[in-house]
Design a protein around this motif. Structure first.
Motif, short mmCIF file in Angstrom:
data_model
loop_
_atom_site.label_atom_id
_atom_site.label_comp_id
_atom_site.label_asym_id
_atom_site.label_seq_id
_atom_site.Cartn_x
_atom_site.Cartn_y
_atom_site.Cartn_z
N GLY A 107 18.20 -90.96 -55.76
CA GLY A 107 18.88 -92.23 -55.20
C GLY A 107 19.48 -93.20 -55.98
O GLY A 107 19.67 -94.38 -55.79
N THR A 108 19.44 -92.85 -57.27
CA THR A 108 19.72 -93.83 -58.26
C THR A 108 21.26 -93.83 -58.73
O THR A 108 21.91 -94.64 -59.71
N ALA A 109 22.02 -92.79 -58.22
CA ALA A 109 23.38 -92.69 -58.40
C ALA A 109 24.01 -92.06 -57.14
O ALA A 109 23.54 -91.37 -56.37
N LEU A 110 25.37 -92.51 -56.92
CA LEU A 110 26.21 -91.89 -55.74
C LEU A 110 27.48 -91.55 -56.50
O LEU A 110 28.16 -92.36 -57.16
N ALA A 111 27.87 -90.40 -56.12
CA ALA A 111 29.31 -89.95 -56.63
C ALA A 111 30.18 -89.79 -55.50
O ALA A 111 29.84 -89.70 -54.15
N SER A 112 31.50 -89.94 -55.67
CA SER A 112 32.66 -89.72 -54.71
C SER A 112 33.77 -89.07 -55.42
O SER A 112 33.90 -89.12 -56.51
N VAL A 113 34.49 -88.29 -54.52
CA VAL A 113 35.62 -87.74 -54.74
C VAL A 113 36.81 -88.00 -53.76
O VAL A 113 36.40 -88.38 -52.91
N ALA A 114 38.11 -88.05 -54.41
CA ALA A 114 38.97 -88.33 -53.59
C ALA A 114 40.33 -87.53 -53.76
O ALA A 114 40.41 -86.75 -54.71
N ALA A 115 41.10 -87.56 -52.80
CA ALA A 115 42.62 -86.83 -52.74
C ALA A 115 43.32 -87.09 -54.11
O ALA A 115 44.31 -86.42 -54.18
N ASP A 116 43.16 -88.31 -54.63
CA ASP A 116 43.76 -88.68 -55.78
C ASP A 116 43.39 -88.07 -57.18
O ASP A 116 43.81 -88.00 -58.12
N GLY A 117 42.27 -87.08 -57.05
CA GLY A 117 41.97 -86.27 -58.15
C GLY A 117 41.13 -87.09 -58.92
O GLY A 117 40.86 -86.92 -59.99
N LYS A 118 40.31 -88.23 -58.42
CA LYS A 118 39.41 -88.84 -59.20
C LYS A 118 37.97 -88.58 -58.70
O LYS A 118 37.69 -88.76 -57.53
N VAL A 133 36.31 -89.54 -63.82
CA VAL A 133 36.98 -88.60 -64.34
C VAL A 133 38.10 -88.42 -63.32
O VAL A 133 38.13 -88.29 -62.07
N THR A 134 39.22 -88.16 -64.08
CA THR A 134 40.36 -87.78 -63.57
C THR A 134 40.51 -86.27 -63.52
O THR A 134 40.81 -85.73 -64.94
N LEU A 135 40.61 -85.46 -62.53
CA LEU A 135 40.74 -84.05 -62.53
C LEU A 135 42.27 -83.53 -62.59
O LEU A 135 43.03 -84.08 -62.32
N ALA A 136 42.12 -82.18 -63.35
CA ALA A 136 43.45 -81.77 -63.73
C ALA A 136 44.22 -81.28 -62.46
O ALA A 136 45.62 -81.37 -62.59
N SER A 137 43.63 -80.96 -61.49
CA SER A 137 44.37 -80.41 -60.31
C SER A 137 44.92 -81.47 -59.57
O SER A 137 45.94 -81.30 -58.81
N GLY A 138 44.62 -82.82 -59.84
CA GLY A 138 45.05 -83.96 -58.88
C GLY A 138 44.35 -84.04 -57.52
O GLY A 138 45.06 -84.81 -56.73
N PHE A 152 26.50 -82.83 -61.52
CA PHE A 152 27.10 -82.66 -60.33
C PHE A 152 28.07 -81.65 -60.29
O PHE A 152 28.71 -81.42 -61.58
N VAL A 153 28.83 -81.11 -59.39
CA VAL A 153 29.82 -80.23 -59.25
C VAL A 153 30.95 -80.92 -58.23
O VAL A 153 30.78 -81.58 -57.41
N VAL A 154 32.27 -80.71 -58.94
CA VAL A 154 33.22 -81.25 -57.90
C VAL A 154 34.11 -80.07 -57.57
O VAL A 154 34.44 -78.99 -58.37
N ALA A 155 34.36 -79.92 -56.42
CA ALA A 155 35.35 -78.98 -55.82
C ALA A 155 36.68 -79.40 -55.67
O ALA A 155 36.84 -80.38 -55.05
N GLU A 156 38.02 -78.84 -56.87
CA GLU A 156 38.98 -79.26 -56.59
C GLU A 156 40.01 -78.53 -55.61
O GLU A 156 39.80 -77.31 -55.35
N GLY A 157 41.00 -79.24 -55.16
CA GLY A 157 42.00 -78.57 -54.14
C GLY A 157 42.70 -77.26 -54.44
O GLY A 157 42.98 -76.64 -53.61
N ASP A 158 42.55 -76.99 -55.77
CA ASP A 158 43.47 -75.57 -56.29
C ASP A 158 42.49 -74.29 -56.38
O ASP A 158 42.74 -73.57 -57.19
N GLY A 159 41.01 -74.71 -55.88
CA GLY A 159 40.32 -73.62 -56.22
C GLY A 159 39.10 -73.65 -57.40
O GLY A 159 38.24 -72.94 -57.53
N ARG A 160 39.34 -74.56 -58.00
CA ARG A 160 38.63 -74.74 -59.26
C ARG A 160 37.22 -75.58 -58.81
O ARG A 160 37.44 -76.20 -58.22
N VAL A 161 36.47 -75.14 -59.73
CA VAL A 161 34.96 -76.29 -59.56
C VAL A 161 34.73 -76.76 -60.91
O VAL A 161 34.79 -75.81 -62.07
#
Length: 168
Positions: A107-118, A133-138, A152-161
């Protein structure tokens, strides 16, 4: 048990860590959003949290201790006190709809991701961004912490993790 006390549509669900509360978030796109906290044993509405970001709630997650709730609506990530329903902190770092939020196991960190690729990570005491982090897929669609680690892992809109680390 059937619940029917939500504004427009429900887009996000989360159980409190003890399973006693269900948070249901939604609303009308580009108009309003809210979160309804429901007692899972009785179905009674415990609290409504109106979200003042002019859009429907897209994601939510309880902190591991169950005392805070992270809510993504529009481009904003906000943290609310579950007991009072009051906003504790809000971040407007994303340039697109917030798609997912997750807390680390401590509970010491909170992560978020958005449609802007960040992808953003904030430490919680004191609140401050520790990673962006700005993701390559956007576009990013999901984020999850791996157990009791700073990974942490981020699922990207183009199928990458993508895997990231943000030591707190």
């Amino acid at each position: 048990m059937l619940f029917r006390s939500f504004v427009d549509r429900v887009l996000a669900l989360a159980f409190s860590p003890d399973g006693k509360l269900l948070a249901a978030g939604g609303g009308e796109s580009t108009v309003n959003g809210d979160v309804t906290l429901v007692a899972t044993e009785t179905g009674a509405v415990v609290r409504r949290i109106p979200v003042p970001h002019g859009d429907a709630v897209s994601c939510l997650a309880f902190a591991p201790d169950g005392r805070r709730l992270a809510i993504g609506a529009n481009r904003v990530v906000a943290v609310y006190d579950v007991a009072t329903g009051r906003a504790e902190q809000a971040f407007d770092e994303h340039g697109g709809r917030v798609m997912a939020v997750d807390w680390n196991a401590a509970g010491t960190a909170l992560a978020s991701v958005a449609a802007d690729g960040k992808a953003c990570v904030w430490k919680t005491s004191p609140w401050e961004m520790i990673e962006s982090v700005t993701l390559a897929s956007g576009a990013a669609v999901g984020v999850r912490y791996r157990g009791p680690t700073d990974t942490f892992v981020v699922a990207e809109g183009d199928g990458r993790v993508q895997i990231g680390r943000a030591p707190v």
